[in-house]
Design a protein around this motif. Structure first.
Motif, short mmCIF file in Angstrom:
data_model
loop_
_atom_site.label_atom_id
_atom_site.label_comp_id
_atom_site.label_asym_id
_atom_site.label_seq_id
_atom_site.Cartn_x
_atom_site.Cartn_y
_atom_site.Cartn_z
N SER A 258 -5.34 5.17 -6.65
CA SER A 258 -4.29 5.23 -5.61
C SER A 258 -4.97 5.58 -4.29
CB SER A 258 -3.34 6.38 -5.93
OG SER A 258 -2.24 5.99 -6.66
N ALA A 259 -5.74 4.65 -3.75
CA ALA A 259 -6.70 4.96 -2.69
C ALA A 259 -5.99 5.08 -1.34
CB ALA A 259 -7.77 3.88 -2.66
N HIS A 260 -5.47 6.28 -1.05
CA HIS A 260 -4.66 6.46 0.16
C HIS A 260 -5.48 6.85 1.38
CE1 HIS A 260 -0.81 7.43 -2.40
NE2 HIS A 260 -1.32 6.26 -2.67
N GLN B 56 -1.51 5.30 -9.91
CA GLN B 56 -2.90 5.63 -10.23
C GLN B 56 -3.43 6.83 -9.45
OE1 GLN B 56 -3.50 4.44 -13.16
NE2 GLN B 56 -5.37 3.30 -12.69
N CYS C 30 -11.06 -7.62 5.73
CA CYS C 30 -9.88 -8.27 5.16
C CYS C 30 -8.62 -7.43 5.39
CB CYS C 30 -10.10 -8.47 3.66
SG CYS C 30 -8.83 -9.47 2.88
N LEU D 260 0.65 0.03 -8.66
CA LEU D 260 -0.68 0.62 -8.85
C LEU D 260 -0.97 1.68 -7.80
CD1 LEU D 260 -2.74 -2.54 -9.89
CD2 LEU D 260 -1.83 -0.75 -11.36
N SER D 261 -0.53 1.44 -6.54
CA SER D 261 -0.74 2.43 -5.48
C SER D 261 -0.06 3.75 -5.80
CB SER D 261 -0.18 1.92 -4.15
OG SER D 261 -1.03 0.98 -3.56
N ASP E 282 -6.98 -1.69 -8.51
CA ASP E 282 -5.98 -0.77 -7.98
C ASP E 282 -6.41 -0.23 -6.60
OD1 ASP E 282 -8.05 0.57 -9.29
OD2 ASP E 282 -6.77 1.99 -10.35
N SER F 29 0.88 -1.19 0.00
CA SER F 29 0.00 0.00 0.00
C SER F 29 0.90 1.22 0.00
CB SER F 29 -0.81 0.02 1.30
OG SER F 29 -2.02 -0.63 1.18
N GLY G 107 -5.91 4.25 4.49
CA GLY G 107 -4.63 3.97 5.14
C GLY G 107 -4.06 5.16 5.88
N VAL H 195 -5.98 -1.73 8.02
CA VAL H 195 -7.26 -1.24 7.52
C VAL H 195 -8.14 -2.46 7.30
CG1 VAL H 195 -8.44 -0.23 5.51
CG2 VAL H 195 -6.41 0.88 6.43
N HIS I 14 1.87 4.46 -0.02
CA HIS I 14 1.26 5.79 0.05
C HIS I 14 2.27 6.94 0.12
CE1 HIS I 14 -2.69 3.94 1.81
NE2 HIS I 14 -2.37 3.46 0.64
N CYS J 157 -10.50 -4.01 5.16
CA CYS J 157 -10.95 -3.79 3.78
C CYS J 157 -12.17 -4.65 3.46
CB CYS J 157 -9.81 -4.14 2.82
SG CYS J 157 -10.14 -3.69 1.12
N ALA K 280 -4.06 -7.47 4.78
CA ALA K 280 -3.12 -7.81 3.70
C ALA K 280 -2.80 -9.31 3.67
CB ALA K 280 -1.83 -7.02 3.88
N LEU L 138 -8.44 -1.63 -4.51
CA LEU L 138 -8.41 -2.74 -3.55
C LEU L 138 -7.00 -2.98 -3.03
CD1 LEU L 138 -9.50 -5.27 -2.12
CD2 LEU L 138 -9.36 -6.48 -4.30
N LEU L 139 -6.03 -3.10 -3.93
CA LEU L 139 -4.66 -3.40 -3.50
C LEU L 139 -4.08 -2.24 -2.69
CD1 LEU L 139 -3.24 -5.23 -6.65
CD2 LEU L 139 -4.07 -6.24 -4.54
N SER L 140 -4.38 -0.99 -3.09
CA SER L 140 -3.89 0.18 -2.35
C SER L 140 -4.41 0.18 -0.92
CB SER L 140 -4.35 1.48 -3.03
OG SER L 140 -3.55 1.78 -4.13
N ILE L 141 -5.63 -0.28 -0.74
CA ILE L 141 -6.25 -0.23 0.59
C ILE L 141 -5.86 -1.42 1.45
CG2 ILE L 141 -8.48 -0.40 1.79
CD1 ILE L 141 -9.65 1.42 -0.41
N VAL L 142 -5.83 -2.60 0.84
CA VAL L 142 -5.69 -3.82 1.66
C VAL L 142 -4.24 -4.16 2.02
CG1 VAL L 142 -5.51 -5.70 -0.06
CG2 VAL L 142 -6.83 -6.05 2.02
N GLN L 143 -3.29 -3.78 1.16
CA GLN L 143 -1.91 -4.24 1.36
C GLN L 143 -1.11 -3.36 2.33
OE1 GLN L 143 -1.86 -7.38 0.65
NE2 GLN L 143 -0.13 -7.41 -0.78
N MET L 144 -1.73 -2.98 3.45
CA MET L 144 -1.12 -2.07 4.42
C MET L 144 0.08 -2.73 5.12
SD MET L 144 -2.54 0.96 4.52
CE MET L 144 -2.23 1.60 6.17
#
Lengths: 172, 172, 172, 172, 172, 172, 172, 172
Positions: free
Chosen positions: B78-80, A114, C123, A110-111, B107, A78, B83, B121, A80, B123, C125, B109-115
């Motif tokens: 790039s959903a910051h 995008q 969910c 992608l983070s 994009d 993620s 997070g 977070v 950021h 998700c 990471a 989903l991965l930006s949010i979940v892969q913290m």
């Protein structure tokens, strides 16, 4: 704009290299080594968007005042950091997606890339920290003859190294 | 911990619903409608991680003091936002990946979940704002009998609506 | 709601950590270690959605009665465990997508996160079991001063550990 | 094993077609229409793994006793239905990944096909409910001359329909 | 349909296990070992769709006549073997996507599962050859009491092995 | 090798365009139109790998004898046609991945391009049937002055059409 | 068109194998070894689209004049070499996507295969350099009896090697 | 370096916007509109890497001499334009991945961003041409007070537009 002379005298950092974790250091060191070789002053720091958000805010807000001109930010998963720095300064921010363990950096990419309209990040390849440093130099070269010279020389050397490999191959 | 009575009297928001852009409103309204139906007080605001980073900082820092208990943050690309909010408060943050135009939300989903480790977070599915609201209620239900009752009733209704569709189908 | 005192006296588990297979233990142990360090009582069990579905039913149905407040469920591949537990209890369920051999956990992630409307799973990471434990604590902290204190301290330590790494780096 | 005669006389369903939601009906009806055309008795029901888990348990447990021989289960997103049915019966279960709105069914596909060792699901293409019905017939054909005949005829017709299109094309 | 007795006397293969290359043998051997343990007669052969297409044609055409009832076909990359066999026989064909070097089997999976209407393949997980063997047994069990007994016993053992691991874990 | 003269006199097809289904016709017609415009004789047929495997065998086996020199095969989903034709002839086979409904042709692309060592397919872009026709011409041009001339002219026109668009844009 | 005799006497290269970097040599050597074994004259060079663009231009422009008939170009990541060569010559260009470190070659594959209308590249599998060489031979075989003979023999040997493995397996 | 005054007097283009096809114009016009609004002189041209490679060479080689300082290059599919321009000039090149029909721009993105070491491209989001223009301005702002002022104002307006939407929302 600072004159060329002033830059060389003060040797104040022009590029800020930051990363979210010391596990990113192996990749990001390649950027600092490139800048070292090309005599471009820089600073390198750990600044985590998620673990030290206030520090990140302060850092981002200070960049312009302290004379930095380009920021290189590496981050994984993620990722950021590059986008948040970009939202807090109007300096150009170059994002380096760090390879993540499971998804191999496609999540980081992608983070970082995008970004929404209004706040650009200049994204390079996964683990592409050397290219981030070159891009920083290309940007700085627009207002520095020295750096412009380094950039042109690097490009020529790149060309020659391929030519040499080529010749070595042909001899076999 | 505030008593059940106090919550009902004051009707102070327990859930903060935020989103980065008014283009996310269509999706996020489904969360607020769910909370409305179940009599859970909430507030809903636009807070952009990238376009209003200072505001986001202030918002996140104020959440706990103002009595909010769960944050639902929707963001795309790039959903910051989720997070970054999670990095600025220790309240549970539920992230809603908003469908993006090109990459359909993978994009987001991965930006949010892969913290990274340290800042979780929670998700939910792409565009899953109703589930975010339900999850918020399930969390609040741990310390509110009223909300606990709503949650159980919702679950029963969910069960019954499937049973009815089932019966209607069998009649054909 | 149980009072703080009662929780400490009885030391009854508040978090249920479950996983589908003992091959998930290496990842899920990181969650239990976190809870141990922060004095949050938990239980840890193998419950397979596919290999012991009846047991999973009984387990899920018993969670609330036995005083559990949050469930952490780890699963890989066709990762049905978190979603099925979520369908059988109204407690908040946190899903941990376990890295799968071939698809590196993208299958586990999508199986866990893309839940239908009505039954949310929170969910985290891929392999993010520590974050699952932190999130569980953040949820419990809403109704426990002790756990709230642990959560705030953990966050501060996280901040300090970055600051220290930062200082060490600057010294070089 | 039931004799061919008995099957025809009683007309008891041999195939159970189930789906998690009536929104899946459009796709799953193609399976029932195929079985209708080929005179294979079936039943069709809504059974949601997530919204009616107890019902799903009862349904799965009843399948074998009631004389069903093959189950076709359609599901989308976190598509747990086929895998959970497979965990509760030893009848062959055919999974149909239903196209999901955002991820176009790649989530449904991975959720259904990536089952752990011990509990297989026979997965067909995204929205491939006709193929699920054909596969069910091919399985039933192993112990039914009538169905075997239908299967062979269907294959011949398939061949001929291509030949006809071919001829029509050549005439142009 | 052959009687149970006849099957046991002749010991003619009921399952044909095929693969495109001997590099697939390591994975596919797990299927044959399962059938061995459960006393299900099978044959195992290398048949390459691309390198021996005529042989593949002959093989597929002979399967039904020689008494085979289910085909298990493993293939990687452009995995055409299961689909081509399915196009040449009306026996149920189970496809096993073999992990490929670069794309880890996602190519194999999509090549096998995304069959056109008319010619189904029952696809299992990447490298899921044991599940392919179990599925074959579940299909054969519909017309064989012996195999049905094996299938039920296997399922029970699967259940017990999880219970045992569970107990061992609880003792710690 | 046939002389140029002979080719022109007989007007025997040099390129075989095939596809698995008439639903692929819209895309594949673009290939035939290109060949028509460039006076390259071709034949176009429906040949399904899965629905008419014997016909596909005969077709592939006949190609060389009948004087065809390049095959263009379009297919979607589990796109086996190009690879199977390539396994049955030593003529160059160009594969056109047809856009599939759900996965947009990424399944078709991987099925066609990831061929095992020994049997190549020359894969072009998704729906890239015009490029398949151009590639066929480039191959034929190696032994035909006429086709070589057409190929060079097409390239020049391509260049000029961009130049014209460029000029039109500059005038605005 | 050059006669067969002329080709053999001069032994001028017919195939140009190029790659962007000497790190691609391990993969591309498999192509040259194949051509060596089959007595097809070739040249092999390092030509980088990005590091030596002028050289690439010259190389591409010279290919036809120097008698080359097919180009095999290997490249990884942002794999521009095959497409750029194809834009600068009308010879058939075969692209070999080289496995990249992070994305395993899916980036290379898409960069090479998704060419715009007008400029085709014949793409083979990731790391599929042997298939690129075979495809080159199949193209050359259209105007060379010798190479045609080699191609047919290779195909027969391929067939026999599978038959032998098959027999060895059956003996066990 | 040119002085600010000189830039304003001559009004020579500082930014070169290029694209491979007029179908990219709709997206790329958003970049030129942004530069127009902010009084940054630019030129906009169609330059195709594949259809007009010589022109692309000349264009790239001329950029620096003609006083351009930043290049914005948009391209879709096998998007070679930004990378090839970057290989032919040392000016900073910003790549805009244009949404492609089938793969929605993920191919364009990977083709542009995954550049090899030595030749960076600053990649922005899919269809992110406005961000490309903003990034160009941020780079130019390093040596132009006027542009620096525009950049800061744009950022403030961005902030205010969110604040206004926020207020409008709160009033409801």
């Amino acid at each position: 704009m600072e004159s060329e002379v002033e830059i060389n005298k003060k040797n104040k950092p022009l590029v800020g290299i930051i990363m979210g974790s010391d596990s990113d250091l192996k990749v990001m060191n390649q950027a600092s080594e490139f800048l070292d070789k090309n005599h471009v002053p820089y600073e390198m720091q750990i600044v985590s968007a998620h673990r030290t958000p206030e520090l990140m805010f302060e850092y981002a807000k200070s960049t312009k005042k302290r004379g930095l001109r380009v920021i290189i930010a590496g981050a994984g998963g993620s990722a950021h950091l590059p986008g948040m720095i970009a939202s807090l300064t109007t300096l150009p921010v170059i994002g380096v997606p760090i390879e993540s363990h499971n998804l191999k950096g496609i999540d980081s990419l992608l983070s970082i890339v995008q970004m929404p309209t209004g706040i650009p990040v200049a994204c390079v390849a996964i683990n592409g920290s050397i290219n981030a440093a070159i891009l920083a130099c290309q940007i700085l070269a627009l207002s520095s003859k020295n750096i412009s010279t380094y950039v042109e020389e690097y490009r020529k050397n790149l060309h020659h190294s391929v030519i040499k490999k080529r010749e070595r191959m042909n001899k076999k």
